[in-house]
Design a protein around this motif. Structure first.
Motif, PDB file in Angstrom:
ATOM      1  N   VAL A 258       0.851  -1.186   0.000  1.00 31.24           N
ATOM      2  CA  VAL A 258       0.000   0.000   0.000  1.00 31.24           C
ATOM      3  C   VAL A 258       0.888   1.238   0.000  1.00 31.24           C
ATOM      4  N   VAL A 259       0.338   2.333  -0.533  1.00 28.81           N
ATOM      5  CA  VAL A 259       1.048   3.609  -0.515  1.00 28.81           C
ATOM      6  C   VAL A 259       0.153   4.638   0.149  1.00 28.81           C
ATOM      7  N   LEU A 260       0.751   5.481   0.966  1.00 25.72           N
ATOM      8  CA  LEU A 260       0.019   6.525   1.665  1.00 25.72           C
ATOM      9  C   LEU A 260      -0.647   7.439   0.651  1.00 25.72           C
ATOM     10  N   ASP A 261      -1.947   7.625   0.809  1.00 20.04           N
ATOM     11  CA  ASP A 261      -2.729   8.353  -0.192  1.00 20.04           C
ATOM     12  C   ASP A 261      -3.130   9.731   0.299  1.00 20.04           C
ATOM     13  N   ALA A 262      -3.799   9.820   1.428  1.00 21.65           N
ATOM     14  CA  ALA A 262      -4.242  11.108   1.963  1.00 21.65           C
ATOM     15  C   ALA A 262      -4.178  11.085   3.480  1.00 21.65           C
ATOM     16  N   MET A 263      -3.771  12.216   4.074  1.00 22.00           N
ATOM     17  CA  MET A 263      -3.730  12.395   5.523  1.00 22.00           C
ATOM     18  C   MET A 263      -4.548  13.637   5.858  1.00 22.00           C
ATOM     19  N   ARG A 264      -5.508  13.491   6.755  1.00 19.27           N
ATOM     20  CA  ARG A 264      -6.359  14.618   7.114  1.00 19.27           C
ATOM     21  C   ARG A 264      -6.625  14.593   8.626  1.00 19.27           C
ATOM     22  N   PHE A 265      -6.625  15.767   9.257  1.00 20.81           N
ATOM     23  CA  PHE A 265      -6.909  15.839  10.692  1.00 20.81           C
ATOM     24  C   PHE A 265      -7.541  17.185  11.022  1.00 20.81           C
ATOM     25  N   ARG A 266      -8.312  17.195  12.096  1.00 21.83           N
ATOM     26  CA  ARG A 266      -8.933  18.435  12.551  1.00 21.83           C
ATOM     27  C   ARG A 266      -7.870  19.374  13.112  1.00 21.83           C
ATOM     28  N   GLU A 267      -8.164  20.659  13.061  1.00 21.06           N
ATOM     29  CA  GLU A 267      -7.202  21.645  13.546  1.00 21.06           C
ATOM     30  C   GLU A 267      -6.917  21.466  15.035  1.00 21.06           C
ATOM     31  N   ASP A 268      -7.930  21.056  15.803  1.00 16.37           N
ATOM     32  CA  ASP A 268      -7.754  20.882  17.240  1.00 16.37           C
ATOM     33  C   ASP A 268      -7.508  19.428  17.624  1.00 16.37           C
ATOM     34  N   ALA A 269      -7.104  18.619  16.662  1.00 19.96           N
ATOM     35  CA  ALA A 269      -6.842  17.204  16.949  1.00 19.96           C
ATOM     36  C   ALA A 269      -5.646  17.055  17.877  1.00 19.96           C
ATOM     37  N   GLN A 270      -5.595  15.942  18.573  1.00  9.13           N
ATOM     38  CA  GLN A 270      -4.511  15.659  19.499  1.00  9.13           C
ATOM     39  C   GLN A 270      -3.172  15.637  18.769  1.00  9.13           C
ATOM     40  N   PRO A 271      -2.166  16.389  19.231  1.00 11.12           N
ATOM     41  CA  PRO A 271      -0.841  16.335  18.602  1.00 11.12           C
ATOM     42  C   PRO A 271      -0.306  14.900  18.611  1.00 11.12           C
ATOM     43  N   GLY A 272       0.248  14.482  17.486  1.00 13.64           N
ATOM     44  CA  GLY A 272       0.775  13.131  17.373  1.00 13.64           C
ATOM     45  C   GLY A 272      -0.230  12.135  16.839  1.00 13.64           C
ATOM     46  N   ILE A 273      -1.447  12.598  16.549  1.00 11.69           N
ATOM     47  CA  ILE A 273      -2.487  11.665  16.129  1.00 11.69           C
ATOM     48  C   ILE A 273      -2.173  11.030  14.777  1.00 11.69           C
ATOM     49  N   MET A 274      -1.497  11.769  13.871  1.00 10.48           N
ATOM     50  CA  MET A 274      -1.158  11.193  12.574  1.00 10.48           C
ATOM     51  C   MET A 274      -0.054  10.146  12.713  1.00 10.48           C
ATOM     52  N   ASP A 275       0.866  10.371  13.640  1.00  8.07           N
ATOM     53  CA  ASP A 275       1.887   9.356  13.896  1.00  8.07           C
ATOM     54  C   ASP A 275       1.235   8.050  14.335  1.00  8.07           C
ATOM     55  N   MET A 276       0.217   8.182  15.203  1.00  8.98           N
ATOM     56  CA  MET A 276      -0.486   6.989  15.666  1.00  8.98           C
ATOM     57  C   MET A 276      -1.203   6.294  14.519  1.00  8.98           C
ATOM     58  N   LEU A 277      -1.886   7.049  13.669  1.00  5.99           N
ATOM     59  CA  LEU A 277      -2.622   6.459  12.562  1.00  5.99           C
ATOM     60  C   LEU A 277      -1.700   5.724  11.592  1.00  5.99           C
ATOM     61  N   ILE A 278      -0.581   6.353  11.240  1.00  2.65           N
ATOM     62  CA  ILE A 278       0.343   5.724  10.301  1.00  2.65           C
ATOM     63  C   ILE A 278       0.980   4.477  10.909  1.00  2.65           C
ATOM     64  N   ALA A 279       1.417   4.592  12.169  1.00  2.00           N
ATOM     65  CA  ALA A 279       2.069   3.456  12.813  1.00  2.00           C
ATOM     66  C   ALA A 279       1.103   2.285  12.982  1.00  2.00           C
ATOM     67  N   GLU A 280      -0.117   2.557  13.436  1.00  3.14           N
ATOM     68  CA  GLU A 280      -1.066   1.464  13.638  1.00  3.14           C
ATOM     69  C   GLU A 280      -1.537   0.886  12.303  1.00  3.14           C
ATOM     70  N   SER A 281      -1.540   1.703  11.260  1.00  2.00           N
ATOM     71  CA  SER A 281      -1.816   1.170   9.923  1.00  2.00           C
ATOM     72  C   SER A 281      -0.746   0.162   9.532  1.00  2.00           C
ATOM     73  N   ALA A 282       0.514   0.552   9.737  1.00  2.00           N
ATOM     74  CA  ALA A 282       1.618  -0.336   9.379  1.00  2.00           C
ATOM     75  C   ALA A 282       1.578  -1.630  10.172  1.00  2.00           C
ATOM     76  N   VAL A 283       1.244  -1.538  11.465  1.00  2.00           N
ATOM     77  CA  VAL A 283       1.144  -2.742  12.295  1.00  2.00           C
ATOM     78  C   VAL A 283       0.037  -3.653  11.773  1.00  2.00           C
ATOM     79  N   LEU A 284      -1.105  -3.073  11.411  1.00  2.00           N
ATOM     80  CA  LEU A 284      -2.211  -3.856  10.865  1.00  2.00           C
ATOM     81  C   LEU A 284      -1.818  -4.550   9.567  1.00  2.00           C
ATOM     82  N   PHE A 285      -1.192  -3.784   8.657  1.00  2.00           N
ATOM     83  CA  PHE A 285      -0.817  -4.352   7.361  1.00  2.00           C
ATOM     84  C   PHE A 285       0.242  -5.445   7.517  1.00  2.00           C
ATOM     85  N   LYS A 286       1.127  -5.273   8.484  1.00  2.00           N
ATOM     86  CA  LYS A 286       2.137  -6.298   8.737  1.00  2.00           C
ATOM     87  C   LYS A 286       1.477  -7.586   9.210  1.00  2.00           C
TER      88      LYS A 286
END
Length: 253
Positions: free
Chosen positions: A140-168
């Motif tokens: 898979v290749v990263l396609d789109a990343m989107r987050f709310r302005e007031d989202a928790q800092p680091g939330i995209m790191d969590m999404l990408i990392a947990e995606s990779a763990v799932l795909f693995k």
């Protein structure tokens, strides 16, 4: 049609063939690839990502990351939230959505992609990430990343990392974080005087989409860096090619 054949973001695998065909090239960036069988969240090189994930979990214990499999049917309220998040994100970027080699978010297109969302217990979606399958679904290749302005800092790191763990866990071979344009490109001598003009065009993209910071951001995930090139017939055509790239990236505005 007086078209110019160009290979964009090509790997170095066929450079010898391009050379034999009389073509030229220069490096335009590095693609960050997670080779999933050997990739892990363990180790010092990925410590910053672990720190961000742990921080998010401490400060937002009700936040859950899960896959939104729209191909099996949409969920009430999720589609509207994803569209709102994307619209807010684009407004902060102060530029229209770029197409061509970058992810363009469309709800209807999610049926052909993998989508992971970060959602609170009350149903509020804070962020999401989409992945486009390739290699017959084995990568898979990263396609789109989107987050709310007031989202928790680091939330995209969590999404990408947990995606990779799932795909693995699913046995996929690779998860590409896509290319970081111009990363390490200054190490190579310019192909021609026109090369400086091409770099100015890419700087335009950087001003809008923050390419300068992409390399450092993706580096946190401890990827394998693979060089990517622009292959073209003649240095004298570079300015024409550069303007064509701008046009095709913004053709969806």
């Amino acid at each position: 049609n007086d078209w110019i054949p160009v290979f964009y973001e090509t790997s170095d695998r066929l450079l010898d063939a391009y050379r034999r065909a009389g073509l030229h090239w220069f490096k335009i960036g590095e693609e960050a690839v997670l080779h999933l069988p050997s990739w892990s969240l363990e180790g010092g090189k990925i410590a910053k990502v672990r720190q961000f994930i742990n921080k998010v979990r401490r400060e937002a214990p009700d936040l859950n990351v899960r896959e939104y499999a729209r191909r099996s049917g949409s969920e009430p309220g999720i589609d509207d939230q994803l569209e709102d998040i994307s619209s807010e994100w684009l407004a902060r970027k102060k530029g229209g959505e770029m197409g061509f080699n970058l992810g363009v978010f469309q709800i209807e297109g999610l049926a052909d992609k993998r989508t992971l969302i970060a959602q609170r217990a009350d149903g509020r979606v804070e962020a999401f990430v989409t992945w486009l399958p390739y290699r017959a679904g084995r990568a898979v290749v990263l396609d789109a990343m989107r987050f709310r302005e007031d989202a928790q800092p680091g939330i995209m790191d969590m999404l990408i990392a947990e995606s990779a763990v799932l795909f693995k866990k699913e046995g996929l071979q690779a998860a590409s974080l896509a290319m970081a344009p111009m990363a390490n490109a200054d190490d190579e001598a310019p192909v021609s005087p026109y090369d400086k003009g091409v770099r100015l065009i890419f700087e335009h993209f950087s001003n809008v989409y923050g390419y300068r910071t992409l390399f450092q951001y993706k580096k946190k995930f401890n990827p394998t860096w693979e060089p990517r090139y622009l292959v073209f017939p003649s240095p004298h055509q570079l300015l024409r090619i550069a303007y064509a790239l701008v046009a095709v990236h913004y053709s969806r505005k």
